[in-house]
Design a protein around this motif. Structure first.
Motif, PDB file in Angstrom:
ATOM      1  N   SER A 198       0.810  -1.221   0.000  1.00 32.25           N
ATOM      2  CA  SER A 198       0.000   0.000   0.000  1.00 32.25           C
ATOM      3  C   SER A 198       0.841   1.268   0.000  1.00 32.25           C
ATOM      4  O   SER A 198       0.305   2.370  -0.140  1.00 32.25           O
ATOM      5  N   ASP A 221       3.142   2.888  -1.974  1.00 35.79           N
ATOM      6  CA  ASP A 221       3.213   3.835  -3.085  1.00 35.79           C
ATOM      7  C   ASP A 221       1.907   4.599  -3.272  1.00 35.79           C
ATOM      8  O   ASP A 221       1.914   5.759  -3.693  1.00 35.79           O
ATOM      9  N   GLN A 222       0.782   3.974  -2.953  1.00 42.29           N
ATOM     10  CA  GLN A 222      -0.515   4.624  -3.117  1.00 42.29           C
ATOM     11  C   GLN A 222      -0.744   5.714  -2.081  1.00 42.29           C
ATOM     12  O   GLN A 222      -1.424   6.702  -2.349  1.00 42.29           O
ATOM     13  N   HIS A 223      -0.157   5.557  -0.873  1.00 37.86           N
ATOM     14  CA  HIS A 223      -0.467   6.452   0.237  1.00 37.86           C
ATOM     15  C   HIS A 223       0.682   7.378   0.640  1.00 37.86           C
ATOM     16  O   HIS A 223       0.460   8.296   1.436  1.00 37.86           O
ATOM     17  N   GLN A 241       2.205  10.068  -0.084  1.00 34.67           N
ATOM     18  CA  GLN A 241       2.285  11.333  -0.819  1.00 34.67           C
ATOM     19  C   GLN A 241       3.419  12.217  -0.313  1.00 34.67           C
ATOM     20  O   GLN A 241       4.159  12.816  -1.105  1.00 34.67           O
TER      21      GLN A 241
END
Length: 260
Positions: A20, A22-24, A26
């Motif tokens: 998870s 890379d998706q979160h 930021q």
């Protein structure tokens, strides 16, 4: 209360969050982009040998490979699964993988001043002694080699620390400058804060869990304690219906002194 660093727990939390991340991540991705940009102050366009400490999923690896020509890489991380993922970002390059705790570098890798760039993003705050990155760089880098790294300042995740009284011990900018001075010339730095905004406090905790940052949190959340945390977070850190989370990164580019 300062969090106690448990390397096994840190490794477990980041391994769990790898899918998870890379998706979160930021904020971490913004830091990686700024690190790659900061390296332009070196006025180098290519590097023979690059050592990256705590490469994780390889986002900084990818950015450096896009912006600079690199002949060979040595990628380090606690987790071999992260190393395999990062290696995929470098399909055409010569790559060596080093699965180990980089803070204990004397035990696991012979460095011998062979690298001309050591890069590390959002990693050294997980060291028992963050300044060990400078000792590592002194042994790993050739004279005039480059140290590029990011960590965090004491204001990092101030919202979480204020509500839970738990957090990492982040050295100050002045402390980092003192540690660098004997062996390195500080060339450039960046300490611009990053604020993320979420719909509700529960989304803040999900974000931290999805990026592995909960590695320091060993408190037991009861239903009542969690509800109280959410209520106080909403009361203290809400603006226009959203709640904030503040990252306070410190990015530094330093050059190893010729006579050291």
């Amino acid at each position: 209360m300062l969090a106690r660093l448990d390397k096994k727990r840190i490794s477990h939390c980041f391994a769990k969050a790898l899918a998870s991340y890379d998706q979160h991540a930021q904020a971490q991705q913004q830091i990686n982009r700024r690190l790659a940009d900061l390296l332009h102050y070196s006025q180098q366009t290519s590097f023979q040998q690059v050592l990256e400490i705590g490469c994780g999923s390889g986002d900084l690896t990818r950015l450096l490979a896009q912006d600079y020509q690199v002949r060979s890489w040595c990628l380090n991380d606690l987790n071999s699964s992260a190393l395999a993922l990062a290696k995929q970002r470098l399909a055409t390059a010569e790559v060596k993988l080093w699965a180990a705790d980089a803070e204990q570098f004397e035990r696991t890798l012979v460095l011998n001043q062979q690298f001309d760039l050591l890069a590390s993003a959002s990693t050294v705050q997980w060291f028992q002694q963050p300044q060990r990155i400078i000792q590592l760089a002194t042994q790993a880098l050739k004279p005039n080699g480059w140290l590029l790294f990011s960590t965090f300042l004491p204001q990092n995740l101030v919202e979480i620390k204020q509500l839970t009284a738990v957090g990492l011990d982040y050295p100050s900018l002045q402390q980092w400058q003192t540690w660098l001075e004997p062996h390195f010339e500080l060339i450039a730095q960046d300490q611009q804060a990053i604020q993320l905004w979420f719909q509700q406090p529960s989304a803040v905790l999900r974000h931290l869990q999805a990026t592995g940052v909960t590695a320091t949190n060993q408190r037991q959340w009861t239903k009542g304690k969690l509800a109280d945390f959410y209520q106080r977070y909403q009361q203290q850190f809400s603006v226009n219906g959203k709640v904030r989370l503040t990252y306070a990164p410190l990015l530094m580019l330093a050059k190893r002194k010729q006579n050291q």
